[in-house]
Write a protein that holds these residues in place. Structure first.
Motif, PDB file in Angstrom:
ATOM      1  N   MET A   6       3.544   6.120   0.881  1.00 49.92           N
ATOM      2  CA  MET A   6       4.070   5.771  -0.315  1.00 49.92           C
ATOM      3  C   MET A   6       3.206   5.942  -1.316  1.00 49.92           C
ATOM      4  N   TRP A   7       3.462   6.409  -2.463  1.00 46.83           N
ATOM      5  CA  TRP A   7       2.726   6.566  -3.672  1.00 46.83           C
ATOM      6  C   TRP A   7       3.563   5.976  -4.728  1.00 46.83           C
ATOM      7  N   ARG A 138      -0.512   4.470  -0.944  1.00 46.90           N
ATOM      8  CA  ARG A 138      -1.644   4.829  -1.969  1.00 46.90           C
ATOM      9  C   ARG A 138      -0.881   4.245  -3.069  1.00 46.90           C
ATOM     10  N   ILE A 139      -1.706   3.310  -3.699  1.00 45.24           N
ATOM     11  CA  ILE A 139      -1.180   2.363  -4.777  1.00 45.24           C
ATOM     12  C   ILE A 139      -2.083   2.625  -5.831  1.00 45.24           C
ATOM     13  N   GLY A 140      -1.642   3.139  -7.116  1.00 43.49           N
ATOM     14  CA  GLY A 140      -2.377   3.180  -8.131  1.00 43.49           C
ATOM     15  C   GLY A 140      -2.113   1.680  -8.839  1.00 43.49           C
ATOM     16  N   VAL A 141      -3.277   1.176  -9.406  1.00 49.50           N
ATOM     17  CA  VAL A 141      -3.377  -0.132  -9.930  1.00 49.50           C
ATOM     18  C   VAL A 141      -3.693   0.046 -11.576  1.00 49.50           C
ATOM     19  N   ALA A 142      -2.939  -0.275 -12.563  1.00 51.41           N
ATOM     20  CA  ALA A 142      -3.125   0.105 -13.912  1.00 51.41           C
ATOM     21  C   ALA A 142      -3.554  -1.135 -14.476  1.00 51.41           C
ATOM     22  N   PRO A 143      -4.499  -1.274 -15.323  1.00 47.04           N
ATOM     23  CA  PRO A 143      -5.292  -2.468 -15.962  1.00 47.04           C
ATOM     24  C   PRO A 143      -4.281  -3.160 -16.984  1.00 47.04           C
ATOM     25  N   VAL A 144      -3.344  -3.747 -16.312  1.00 50.91           N
ATOM     26  CA  VAL A 144      -2.199  -4.332 -17.240  1.00 50.91           C
ATOM     27  C   VAL A 144      -1.523  -5.352 -16.405  1.00 50.91           C
ATOM     28  N   ILE A 145      -1.643  -6.445 -17.363  1.00 52.40           N
ATOM     29  CA  ILE A 145      -0.733  -7.583 -16.814  1.00 52.40           C
ATOM     30  C   ILE A 145       0.482  -7.729 -17.495  1.00 52.40           C
ATOM     31  N   LEU A 146       1.571  -7.505 -16.782  1.00 50.33           N
ATOM     32  CA  LEU A 146       2.803  -7.116 -17.338  1.00 50.33           C
ATOM     33  C   LEU A 146       3.705  -8.586 -17.474  1.00 50.33           C
ATOM     34  N   GLY A 147       3.376  -9.394 -16.517  1.00 45.00           N
ATOM     35  CA  GLY A 147       4.197 -11.017 -16.856  1.00 45.00           C
ATOM     36  C   GLY A 147       5.321 -10.837 -16.079  1.00 45.00           C
ATOM     37  N   VAL A 165      -8.734   2.480   3.388  1.00 48.71           N
ATOM     38  CA  VAL A 165      -9.077   3.907   3.686  1.00 48.71           C
ATOM     39  C   VAL A 165     -10.099   4.323   2.584  1.00 48.71           C
ATOM     40  N   SER A 166      -9.782   4.104   1.155  1.00 50.25           N
ATOM     41  CA  SER A 166     -10.557   4.495   0.225  1.00 50.25           C
ATOM     42  C   SER A 166     -10.181   3.624  -0.801  1.00 50.25           C
ATOM     43  N   THR A 167     -11.297   3.773  -1.994  1.00 49.47           N
ATOM     44  CA  THR A 167     -10.971   3.210  -3.333  1.00 49.47           C
ATOM     45  C   THR A 167     -11.480   4.173  -4.370  1.00 49.47           C
ATOM     46  N   GLN A 168     -10.696   4.515  -5.356  1.00 46.34           N
ATOM     47  CA  GLN A 168     -11.200   5.541  -6.380  1.00 46.34           C
ATOM     48  C   GLN A 168     -10.863   4.732  -7.648  1.00 46.34           C
ATOM     49  N   PRO A 169     -12.269   4.292  -8.387  1.00 45.86           N
ATOM     50  CA  PRO A 169     -11.973   3.881  -9.910  1.00 45.86           C
ATOM     51  C   PRO A 169     -11.545   5.059 -10.565  1.00 45.86           C
ATOM     52  N   LEU A 170     -10.733   4.673 -11.856  1.00 46.47           N
ATOM     53  CA  LEU A 170     -10.464   5.655 -12.727  1.00 46.47           C
ATOM     54  C   LEU A 170     -11.113   5.577 -14.068  1.00 46.47           C
ATOM     55  N   SER A 180      -4.086   2.474   5.390  1.00 46.57           N
ATOM     56  CA  SER A 180      -3.244   3.037   6.391  1.00 46.57           C
ATOM     57  C   SER A 180      -3.081   1.783   7.581  1.00 46.57           C
ATOM     58  N   LYS A 181      -2.165   2.156   8.260  1.00 45.81           N
ATOM     59  CA  LYS A 181      -1.512   1.162   9.467  1.00 45.81           C
ATOM     60  C   LYS A 181      -2.845   1.135  10.665  1.00 45.81           C
TER      61      LYS A 181
END
Length: 181
Positions: A6-7, A138-147, A165-170, A180-181
């Motif tokens: 999943m992306w 694989r989940i990209g988290v945007a620095p936004v609170i949408l509400g 598995v990993s974290t990647q700051p952007l 992963s499972k």
């Protein structure tokens, strides 16, 4: 054996789109050279892109007319759209499947080397989560609170324990989380 991955990009408060379908302005907040590089890497690792109807229609409408490396990959990689209502799928290299999505994915996972990527497609993803078919999230988290909006994971979805598995700051302030499972 292929993995089903999943992306998705979500907001900090867990929404993968706003109150309307394709309400995705937070994607622009997190997009940058790092996500572009990740997108290209993921597309090169894909045997198939997998979509539900709504995501397929939106992606096809956008990518068919785009240019560049990502567009070339999006348009050339084989795609599968699962839909009980579509009569045809016109986007290049698309197979339309009207029946049991989970059974088809189980077969496809056993057949090849490269991976299957599900982009967006919350309803289809919910089916795959509940049927325990995803190998990686694989989940990209945007620095936004949408509400408000549509959450990626609805209340009542099957419970699963995952391993980080990993974290990647952007540079954009977002982060990519891989589990992963």
């Amino acid at each position: 054996m292929r993995k089903l991955i999943m992306w998705n990009i979500i907001t900090l408060d867990g929404y993968f789109e706003g109150n309307q379908s394709w309400d995705l302005p937070f994607h622009n907040v997190v997009w940058g050279e790092e996500l572009e590089k990740l997108s290209i890497e993921q597309l090169h690792a894909a045997d198939y892109l997998v979509f539900g109807r709504v995501t397929y229609e939106g992606m096809a409408a956008y990518w068919i007319n785009e240019k560049g490396e990502i567009a070339d990959l999006m348009n050339s990689i084989p795609k599968i759209v699962f839909s009980k209502t579509l009569k045809s799928a016109e986007w290049n290299n698309t197979t339309l499947i009207n029946e049991n999505a989970s059974a088809e994915i189980k077969k496809l996972k056993e057949e090849g080397e490269k991976d299957l990527y599900v982009f967006g497609s919350a309803n289809l993803s919910e089916t795959f989560v509940n049927d325990n078919l995803f190998d990686e999230y694989r989940i990209g988290v945007a620095p936004v609170i949408l509400g408000s909006g549509r959450p990626l994971f609805k209340t009542g979805i099957a419970s699963q324990n995952l391993s980080l598995v990993s974290t990647q700051p952007l540079k954009t302030g977002g982060v990519v989380l891989k589990y992963s499972k």
